[in-house]
Design a protein around this motif. Structure first.
Motif, PDB file in Angstrom:
ATOM      1  N   GLY A 144       0.808  -1.020   0.142  1.00  0.00           N
ATOM      2  CA  GLY A 144      -0.016  -0.171   0.046  1.00  0.00           C
ATOM      3  C   GLY A 144       0.900   1.330   0.110  1.00  0.00           C
ATOM      4  N   ASN A 145       1.993   1.337   0.756  1.00  0.00           N
ATOM      5  CA  ASN A 145       2.900   2.531   0.745  1.00  0.00           C
ATOM      6  C   ASN A 145       3.485   2.754  -0.595  1.00  0.00           C
ATOM      7  OD1 ASN A 145       2.602   2.898   3.373  1.00  0.00           O
ATOM      8  ND2 ASN A 145       4.184   1.575   4.100  1.00  0.00           N
ATOM      9  N   ILE A 146       3.863   1.522  -1.263  1.00  0.00           N
ATOM     10  CA  ILE A 146       4.327   1.734  -2.561  1.00  0.00           C
ATOM     11  C   ILE A 146       3.202   2.320  -3.563  1.00  0.00           C
ATOM     12  CG2 ILE A 146       5.627   0.410  -4.405  1.00  0.00           C
ATOM     13  CD1 ILE A 146       6.864  -1.308  -2.227  1.00  0.00           C
ATOM     14  N   ILE A 147       2.295   1.815  -3.572  1.00  0.00           N
ATOM     15  CA  ILE A 147       1.228   2.206  -4.488  1.00  0.00           C
ATOM     16  C   ILE A 147       0.911   3.707  -4.408  1.00  0.00           C
ATOM     17  CG2 ILE A 147      -1.228   1.996  -5.110  1.00  0.00           C
ATOM     18  CD1 ILE A 147      -1.043  -1.116  -4.685  1.00  0.00           C
ATOM     19  N   ALA A 148       0.865   4.083  -2.897  1.00  0.00           N
ATOM     20  CA  ALA A 148       0.670   5.503  -2.697  1.00  0.00           C
ATOM     21  C   ALA A 148       1.576   6.343  -3.422  1.00  0.00           C
ATOM     22  CB  ALA A 148       0.566   5.733  -1.311  1.00  0.00           C
ATOM     23  N   GLU A 149       3.132   5.780  -3.121  1.00  0.00           N
ATOM     24  CA  GLU A 149       4.246   6.536  -3.784  1.00  0.00           C
ATOM     25  C   GLU A 149       4.090   6.745  -5.136  1.00  0.00           C
ATOM     26  OE1 GLU A 149       7.579   6.019  -0.418  1.00  0.00           O
ATOM     27  OE2 GLU A 149       7.091   4.407  -1.612  1.00  0.00           O
ATOM     28  N   HIS A 173       1.875   2.288  11.907  1.00  0.00           N
ATOM     29  CA  HIS A 173       1.332   2.824  10.702  1.00  0.00           C
ATOM     30  C   HIS A 173       2.327   3.886  10.215  1.00  0.00           C
ATOM     31  CE1 HIS A 173       0.222   6.802  12.493  1.00  0.00           C
ATOM     32  NE2 HIS A 173      -0.269   6.086  13.245  1.00  0.00           N
ATOM     33  N   SER A 174       2.206   3.858   8.733  1.00  0.00           N
ATOM     34  CA  SER A 174       2.697   4.972   8.028  1.00  0.00           C
ATOM     35  C   SER A 174       1.624   6.105   7.933  1.00  0.00           C
ATOM     36  CB  SER A 174       3.245   4.466   6.598  1.00  0.00           C
ATOM     37  OG  SER A 174       1.918   4.066   5.837  1.00  0.00           O
ATOM     38  N   GLN A 175       2.398   7.290   7.590  1.00  0.00           N
ATOM     39  CA  GLN A 175       1.427   8.540   7.187  1.00  0.00           C
ATOM     40  C   GLN A 175       1.700   8.544   5.805  1.00  0.00           C
ATOM     41  OE1 GLN A 175       2.684  11.487   9.996  1.00  0.00           O
ATOM     42  NE2 GLN A 175       0.681  11.466  10.843  1.00  0.00           N
ATOM     43  N   ILE A 176       0.484   8.890   5.062  1.00  0.00           N
ATOM     44  CA  ILE A 176       0.520   9.047   3.866  1.00  0.00           C
ATOM     45  C   ILE A 176      -0.192  10.427   3.522  1.00  0.00           C
ATOM     46  CG2 ILE A 176      -0.377   8.291   1.400  1.00  0.00           C
ATOM     47  CD1 ILE A 176      -0.353   5.603   2.595  1.00  0.00           C
ATOM     48  N   PHE A 177       0.605  11.426   2.588  1.00  0.00           N
ATOM     49  CA  PHE A 177       0.029  12.702   2.416  1.00  0.00           C
ATOM     50  C   PHE A 177      -0.285  12.878   1.020  1.00  0.00           C
ATOM     51  CE2 PHE A 177       2.933  12.706   6.134  1.00  0.00           C
ATOM     52  CZ  PHE A 177       2.203  13.376   7.016  1.00  0.00           C
ATOM     53  N   TYR A 178      -1.402  13.063   0.659  1.00  0.00           N
ATOM     54  CA  TYR A 178      -1.824  13.302  -0.849  1.00  0.00           C
ATOM     55  C   TYR A 178      -2.726  14.215  -0.908  1.00  0.00           C
ATOM     56  CZ  TYR A 178      -3.259  11.657  -5.372  1.00  0.00           C
ATOM     57  OH  TYR A 178      -3.739  11.375  -6.696  1.00  0.00           O
ATOM     58  N   GLN A 179      -2.662  15.228  -1.732  1.00  0.00           N
ATOM     59  CA  GLN A 179      -3.440  16.361  -2.113  1.00  0.00           C
ATOM     60  C   GLN A 179      -4.192  17.033  -1.060  1.00  0.00           C
ATOM     61  OE1 GLN A 179      -6.032  15.075  -5.466  1.00  0.00           O
ATOM     62  NE2 GLN A 179      -4.133  14.756  -6.669  1.00  0.00           N
ATOM     63  N   GLY A 180      -3.414  17.188   0.093  1.00  0.00           N
ATOM     64  CA  GLY A 180      -4.081  17.547   1.487  1.00  0.00           C
ATOM     65  C   GLY A 180      -4.699  16.556   2.298  1.00  0.00           C
ATOM     66  N   ILE A 181      -4.748  15.443   1.853  1.00  0.00           N
ATOM     67  CA  ILE A 181      -5.441  14.373   2.708  1.00  0.00           C
ATOM     68  C   ILE A 181      -4.170  13.714   3.343  1.00  0.00           C
ATOM     69  CG2 ILE A 181      -6.779  12.425   2.812  1.00  0.00           C
ATOM     70  CD1 ILE A 181      -8.469  13.352   0.267  1.00  0.00           C
ATOM     71  N   VAL A 182      -4.531  13.361   4.746  1.00  0.00           N
ATOM     72  CA  VAL A 182      -3.438  12.207   5.417  1.00  0.00           C
ATOM     73  C   VAL A 182      -4.489  11.240   5.784  1.00  0.00           C
ATOM     74  CG1 VAL A 182      -2.220  12.338   7.647  1.00  0.00           C
ATOM     75  CG2 VAL A 182      -2.815  14.654   6.560  1.00  0.00           C
ATOM     76  N   ALA A 183      -3.529  10.079   5.265  1.00  0.00           N
ATOM     77  CA  ALA A 183      -3.956   8.786   5.735  1.00  0.00           C
ATOM     78  C   ALA A 183      -3.352   7.971   6.547  1.00  0.00           C
ATOM     79  CB  ALA A 183      -4.562   8.226   4.328  1.00  0.00           C
ATOM     80  N   GLU A 184      -3.494   7.142   7.507  1.00  0.00           N
ATOM     81  CA  GLU A 184      -2.638   6.200   8.245  1.00  0.00           C
ATOM     82  C   GLU A 184      -2.914   4.817   7.765  1.00  0.00           C
ATOM     83  OE1 GLU A 184      -3.487   6.842  12.084  1.00  0.00           O
ATOM     84  OE2 GLU A 184      -2.598   8.907  12.596  1.00  0.00           O
ATOM     85  N   ASN A 185      -1.793   4.233   7.123  1.00  0.00           N
ATOM     86  CA  ASN A 185      -1.902   2.926   6.378  1.00  0.00           C
ATOM     87  C   ASN A 185      -1.489   2.169   7.745  1.00  0.00           C
ATOM     88  OD1 ASN A 185      -1.671   0.796   4.899  1.00  0.00           O
ATOM     89  ND2 ASN A 185       0.261   1.232   4.227  1.00  0.00           N
TER      90      ASN A 185
END
Length: 204
Positions: A19-24, A37-49
């Motif tokens: 999931g982390n790799i796909i997000a990147e 968990h990792s933190q994913i920052f995308y277009q102003g949205i924060v997701a915890e994977n």
């Protein structure tokens, strides 16, 4: 009127890093700085994977609770309409929401939306899972007092009718917890205090 939080996800079958790799690959920034968990920052949205559902480094019962929650995800009730996001069974949501709210309450405080979420959940789902089994798990993992407080708050202040006789409708800690939720800034583990001061704050 409920404010939004971040987006938490848990990928089944050990696909955390996938999931982390796909997000990147989609241009997101992924912070892998914590084991849980990792933190994913995308277009102003924060997701915890989430790699784990609970803080397993506490060992013992925490690892057991994490394994139990993951096993509950093997059975689900379908997907959110138009998505591939699985809907867990009420048993999972009851235990996970309780754990999640309680740990936030201890570590950094919670807001009224946590009790609002519990009120909505109980209003809709309280008759759709084995409350006695759930409460026994809360006792085992030391979540029972927080459940009692939550039930007392949603029944007394949110107008939720609790049907099961085991649902405690009062707790001596309701006033103190509500005051802490609405007015206090009593972050414990993120306050920078010593271990001793943190323990004293927990006691009081």
């Amino acid at each position: 009127h409920r404010e939004c939080g971040d987006f938490d996800c848990f990928l089944l079958d050990g696909k955390y890093e996938e999931g982390n790799i796909i997000a990147e690959q989609y241009g997101a920034i992924v912070n892998r700085g914590w084991y849980k968990h990792s933190q994913i920052f995308y277009q102003g949205i924060v997701a915890e994977n989430h790699n784990y559902l609970v803080t397993t480094r506490k060992g013992g019962s925490a690892k057991e609770l994490n394994s139990l929650l993951v096993s509950m995800l093997d059975a689900n009730v379908g997907c959110i309409d138009g998505t591939n996001i699985l809907l867990p069974k009420p048993e999972f949501n009851a235990l996970f929401v309780t754990y999640h709210s309680f740990t936030h309450f201890i570590s950094e405080g919670i807001t009224l939306r946590h009790f609002f979420d519990w009120a909505c959940f109980m209003k809709r789902e309280q008759g759709n899972f084995d409350w006695n089994k759930f409460y026994a798990l809360c006792v085992k993992f030391k979540l029972d007092r927080f459940v009692d407080i939550s039930n007392a708050i949603v029944s007394q202040y949110f107008g939720v009718e609790l049907d099961n006789e085991i649902n405690i409708k009062d707790s001596p800690y309701v006033t103190k917890v509500l005051w802490n939720t609405l007015y206090e800034d009593s972050k414990i583990y993120s306050s920078g205090g010593s271990k001793l001061s943190n323990r004293l704050k927990l006691i009081t």
